[in-house]
Motif scaffolding. Structure first.
Motif, PDB file in Angstrom:
ATOM      1  N   TRP A  34      36.462   0.898  44.789  1.00 33.07           N
ATOM      2  CA  TRP A  34      37.194   1.273  43.575  1.00 33.07           C
ATOM      3  C   TRP A  34      36.419   2.302  42.757  1.00 33.07           C
ATOM      4  O   TRP A  34      36.977   3.296  42.278  1.00 33.07           O
ATOM      5  N   ASP A  73      45.609  -7.633  40.576  1.00 38.77           N
ATOM      6  CA  ASP A  73      44.591  -8.657  40.821  1.00 38.77           C
ATOM      7  C   ASP A  73      44.518  -9.033  42.288  1.00 38.77           C
ATOM      8  O   ASP A  73      43.425  -9.187  42.850  1.00 38.77           O
ATOM      9  N   ARG A  74      45.647  -9.205  42.909  1.00 40.69           N
ATOM     10  CA  ARG A  74      45.703  -9.530  44.343  1.00 40.69           C
ATOM     11  C   ARG A  74      46.787  -8.673  44.974  1.00 40.69           C
ATOM     12  O   ARG A  74      47.914  -8.666  44.462  1.00 40.69           O
ATOM     13  N   PRO A  75      46.510  -7.896  46.025  1.00 47.04           N
ATOM     14  CA  PRO A  75      45.223  -7.719  46.714  1.00 47.04           C
ATOM     15  C   PRO A  75      44.273  -6.844  45.899  1.00 47.04           C
ATOM     16  O   PRO A  75      44.714  -6.048  45.074  1.00 47.04           O
ATOM     17  N   ARG A  76      43.002  -6.962  46.188  1.00 47.47           N
ATOM     18  CA  ARG A  76      41.967  -6.254  45.430  1.00 47.47           C
ATOM     19  C   ARG A  76      40.931  -5.721  46.402  1.00 47.47           C
ATOM     20  O   ARG A  76      40.490  -6.435  47.312  1.00 47.47           O
ATOM     21  N   SER A  77      40.532  -4.452  46.201  1.00 49.43           N
ATOM     22  CA  SER A  77      39.544  -3.828  47.088  1.00 49.43           C
ATOM     23  C   SER A  77      38.136  -4.148  46.613  1.00 49.43           C
ATOM     24  O   SER A  77      37.920  -4.760  45.569  1.00 49.43           O
ATOM     25  N   GLU A 119      45.171  -0.980  40.245  1.00 49.14           N
ATOM     26  CA  GLU A 119      45.092  -1.984  41.306  1.00 49.14           C
ATOM     27  C   GLU A 119      45.379  -3.361  40.719  1.00 49.14           C
ATOM     28  O   GLU A 119      44.769  -3.746  39.702  1.00 49.14           O
TER      29      GLU A 119
END
Length: 206
Positions: free
Chosen positions: A103, A94-98, A92
């Motif tokens: 996670w 850095d942006r977008p990030r859940s 994943e």
């Protein structure tokens, strides 16, 4: 004849009464032989040393169990490409990030699904596939040992004999026949006259 000196003679007293009364035989102490007879005299047996009791050995401490290492099931590394981790599949940016919990749950679900699915499939298919692989390798080894290698070795053994036989056959039968046929054909001559040449040209033009 050798004369024995008086020093070698020993006086021994025999007392029958003391043997009957006490029931114990007296030990006769013989003096050592003179120096000239020392080499011929038998040496007395050494007395056995007194047995000294050994001190008791202290009890040995129980050996500490050594940690057992997991058995390497792939010692030659033929399945190194199957070592798949979460980072090899899921990543994943850095942006977008859940959300962190999402996670973590995804990582745990991936690992559990991979492990449990593999274990269930191996429980169902590992033994039959291993059985089939063993049968296939046994058949291949049997054919290799009893068919392929003997055929190759026999061919390497008998092919020189067949080669010499074929060469003899060619030199004795086929070569003279071909040579005679070539000599017979070499006496044939074909000549064309102008008349025949004109007739052939007319046929071609027609």
């Amino acid at each position: 004849m050798m004369m024995v000196s008086d020093d070698c003679l020993v006086e021994c007293k025999i007392d029958d009464d003391s043997d009957e009364d006490d029931g114990v035989e007296e030990q006769i102490n013989t003096p050592p032989p003179p120096p000239e007879f020392a080499s011929k005299a038998s040496t007395p047996a050494p007395k056995s040393p007194t047995l000294v009791p050994k001190p008791p050995t202290p009890p040995t401490a129980p050996a500490t169990p050594t940690p057992t290492h997991p058995v390497n099931r792939d010692p030659y590394g033929i399945n190194q490409h199957l070592k798949v981790e979460v980072s090899d599949v899921l990543a994943e940016p850095d942006r977008p990030r859940s959300i962190d919990q999402v996670w973590l749950c995804s990582v745990v679900g991936f690992e559990k699904a991979r492990i449990w699915t593999y274990q269930c499939l191996s429980l169902l298919l590992a033994v039959p596939f291993a059985f089939l692989c063993g049968i296939f390798l046994a058949i291949l080894a049997c054919l290799h040992v009893w068919f392929f290698v003997p055929c190759i070795q026999l061919s390497n053994t008998f092919l020189p004999c067949l080669r010499s036989l074929c060469m003899c056959t060619v030199n004795v039968i086929i070569a003279p026949f071909c040579t005679s046929l070539a000599l017979c054909c070499s006496q044939i001559a074909i000549s064309l006259s102008n008349k025949d040449w004109h007739q052939m040209r007319d046929k071609d033009t027609v």
